[in-house]
Scaffold this active site. Sequence first.
Site, PDB file in Angstrom:
ATOM      1  CG  HIS A   1      53.084  85.904  82.116  1.00 54.85           C
ATOM      2  ND1 HIS A   1      52.631  84.687  81.705  1.00 54.85           N
ATOM      3  CD2 HIS A   1      53.943  85.666  83.132  1.00 54.85           C
ATOM      4  CE1 HIS A   1      53.154  83.754  82.484  1.00 54.85           C
ATOM      5  NE2 HIS A   1      53.954  84.323  83.356  1.00 54.85           N
TER       6      HIS A   1
ATOM      7  NE  ARG B   1      52.994  80.282  81.312  1.00 52.61           N
ATOM      8  CZ  ARG B   1      53.842  80.054  80.316  1.00 52.61           C
ATOM      9  NH1 ARG B   1      53.428  80.032  79.068  1.00 52.61           N
ATOM     10  NH2 ARG B   1      55.128  79.848  80.571  1.00 52.61           N
TER      11      ARG B   1
ATOM     12  NE  ARG C   1      51.007  76.998  85.396  1.00 48.71           N
ATOM     13  CZ  ARG C   1      51.972  77.817  84.990  1.00 48.71           C
ATOM     14  NH1 ARG C   1      53.223  77.417  84.982  1.00 48.71           N
ATOM     15  NH2 ARG C   1      51.678  79.016  84.566  1.00 48.71           N
TER      16      ARG C   1
ATOM     17  CD  GLU D   1      56.991  76.194  88.411  1.00 51.49           C
ATOM     18  OE1 GLU D   1      57.269  76.905  87.439  1.00 51.49           O
ATOM     19  OE2 GLU D   1      55.842  76.092  88.858  1.00 51.49           O
TER      20      GLU D   1
ATOM     21  CG  ASN E   1      59.968  80.092  81.685  1.00 48.41           C
ATOM     22  OD1 ASN E   1      60.875  79.780  80.929  1.00 48.41           O
ATOM     23  ND2 ASN E   1      58.708  80.163  81.291  1.00 48.41           N
ATOM     24  CG  ASP E   2      58.943  80.218  87.966  1.00 44.56           C
ATOM     25  OD1 ASP E   2      59.277  81.386  88.200  1.00 44.56           O
ATOM     26  OD2 ASP E   2      57.798  79.892  87.627  1.00 44.56           O
TER      27      ASP E   2
ATOM     28  NE  ARG F   1      59.195  84.039  84.830  1.00 42.48           N
ATOM     29  CZ  ARG F   1      58.352  83.032  84.691  1.00 42.48           C
ATOM     30  NH1 ARG F   1      58.303  82.073  85.600  1.00 42.48           N
ATOM     31  NH2 ARG F   1      57.556  82.962  83.655  1.00 42.48           N
TER      32      ARG F   1
ATOM     33  CB  CYS G   1      55.914  73.416  80.000  1.00 42.48           C
ATOM     34  SG  CYS G   1      55.848  73.512  81.792  1.00 42.48           S
TER      35      CYS G   1
HETATM   36  C1  PEP Z   1      58.134  77.928  84.030  1.00 41.48           C
HETATM   37  O1  PEP Z   1      58.317  78.427  85.148  1.00 41.48           O
HETATM   38  O2  PEP Z   1      59.050  77.511  83.316  1.00 41.48           O
HETATM   39  C2  PEP Z   1      56.773  77.819  83.486  1.00 41.48           C
HETATM   40  C3  PEP Z   1      56.527  77.172  82.381  1.00 41.48           C
HETATM   41  O3  PEP Z   1      55.768  78.465  84.146  1.00 41.48           O
HETATM   42  P1  PEP Z   1      55.497  80.044  84.071  1.00 41.48           P
HETATM   43  O4  PEP Z   1      56.383  80.620  83.011  1.00 41.48           O
HETATM   44  O5  PEP Z   1      54.056  80.211  83.775  1.00 41.48           O
HETATM   45  O6  PEP Z   1      55.870  80.477  85.444  1.00 41.48           O
HETATM   46 MG    MG Z   2      56.672  78.715  86.454  1.00 36.77          MG
END
Ligand code: PEP
Ligand code: MG
Length: 582
Positions: free
Chosen positions: A194, A301, A337, A438, A461-462, A472, A509
């Site tokens: 983040h 988010r 979300r 995800e 991402n997840d 990650r 996303c």
């Molecule tokens: C993801 O996991 O791709 C996502 C967009 O959510 P975050 O990065 O907030 O976990």
């Molecule tokens: Mg995620």
Amino acid sequence: MKQNNIILNGIAASSGIAIGKVFILEEDDFLVVKKEIKSSQIKQELNRLKDAMAKTKTELEENQKELNKVLGENYAKIADAHLLILNDPLIKSEVEKIINTGINAEYALHTVVENLSKTFDLMDNDYFRERKHDLLDVAKKVMRNLFGKQRKTLMDLEENSVVIAKTLTPADTVTMKEAMIKGFVTEIGGKTSHTAFVAQSLEIPAVVGLKGIIHQVKQGMPIIVDGNLGLVILDPSKETIENYKREYEIQISNKKELEKFKDLPAVSLDGREVVLGANIENPEEVRSALRHGANAIGLYRSEFMYMSRKTMPTEEEHYQNYSSVAKKMMPYEVIIRTVDLGGDKIARLGLMDIGREANPFMGLRAIRFCLKYPEIFKIQLKGILRAAVHGKIKIMYPMISRISEIKEANKILEQAKEELRREGKKFKEDIEVGVMIEVPSAAIITDLIAKEVDFLSIGTNDLIQYTMAVDRVNSDVAHLYSPMHPAILRLLKNIIDSAHLAGTDVGMCGEMAGDPAYTIVLLGLGLDEFSMSAAQIPKVKKIIRSVSKSDAKDLVEQLLRCSSMQEIDITMKKFKYKQNLF
Ligand code: PEP
Ligand code: MG
């Protein structure tokens, strides 16, 4: 003088080039020594304590104002909690008692704080145990003033500073824009941590995951941050600086060139139009989303509203926050979300189970947290339902791994509606509900999930983290995090095809959606909506407008036949070369 031109390889977290001087954001480190003082000095020592506390109070109040101005009330509450501790008469009188026995103020403060911390540790209630951190934060500030030692803050920056830190806290990052930081480098973090998202939203070049950098740099040392390649160059040679200056100029002119795309549709050469949306973390980011030509907020988010504060946001706070975003984004859609706490997004809200797990990314995160605490979840849902009257809001549940979670969440949504009806509050009855794909189990059963929802959004991402078993935010395994692994490609194809078969739209996303390297592949896979950090939108749009969907689809067919990432890489390069896309 000879330049060292030391090149360090980190993780590219936010694109762009920064040429500047090192600014080390140090961690506090005090050596507290016990000193006996004469009775004639006691009064003076008590005054030192009084002055240090008064100075700390002024600092906290200024900090509170600053946070309020930049990030809004929610964040300012961090400072509220600190002020309460500082003003606690009991702590002050305990410290004074020790000074009165002939001990120096620093040691007296240290003793009281140590004893209090031990008491907090013994408490059964996690909420109180967590208050220890606030106490330590405040004590550190007072100690700093007693020592007369000022930790440099981001407000002390000189022009052209590149901030080097172990990590950056939300409180640190709020002052970034104002302070005109050129770039930043942190020891901790990954591409989808983040801290990286904050840098992207502020459009500050950043490299993260550079362990040990703090010990390699000196305050004021010349430095270059290459956020495109993930490189940091310490003490660069004249030639390197010149090369990067040229690169910087190109970057500026590219940016200008990209501005031309702002109001053009994201449509391929053969007429396939997609939606390009922005990912945001707070209402202030809507301005940047619109400035870059976003046609939606594909991911809000919402957990950022819960972070860095000590109490849950109220229904009214949710309502105000989301309706301000929805109004500003009209006539475009906003996907909110529901809260995704856990993983690397820890909030200290006095909840027992968050932040004390051996495997937080696989623990009580996101929808799991909401289903465990339905009353907390309902507060947010009610805020969203009410805000949806003012714009085009949709709800999205994160980290869904099975159908029953969607059903359970929808049940709570219905209860939220029922409560609003009873309370006579206006809300949107037929709000659209979607889920994030995800977790691999959800990706595999997309055909079943698609029948339960109005839309889907792929969180790469997840999804990549869980599919490839690669943390990650761990820089040691970052090289294994591969969006172009054949397994990921197949998974994406399955998700998009299954959703379309069920007549459901599918967006993305995760960071992959905003990386121009993957735009053609995603277009070819048939993605309907791309949501990304706002600054990426023009770059992705330019690529979409320069290829045809049918060529992109052919490319994807070839890629799906490749058995290694190397083969995939070569196939993509050939395609781009043939299409003149370099
Ligand atoms: C993801 O996991 O791709 C996502 C967009 O959510 P975050 O990065 O907030 O976990
Ligand atoms: Mg995620």
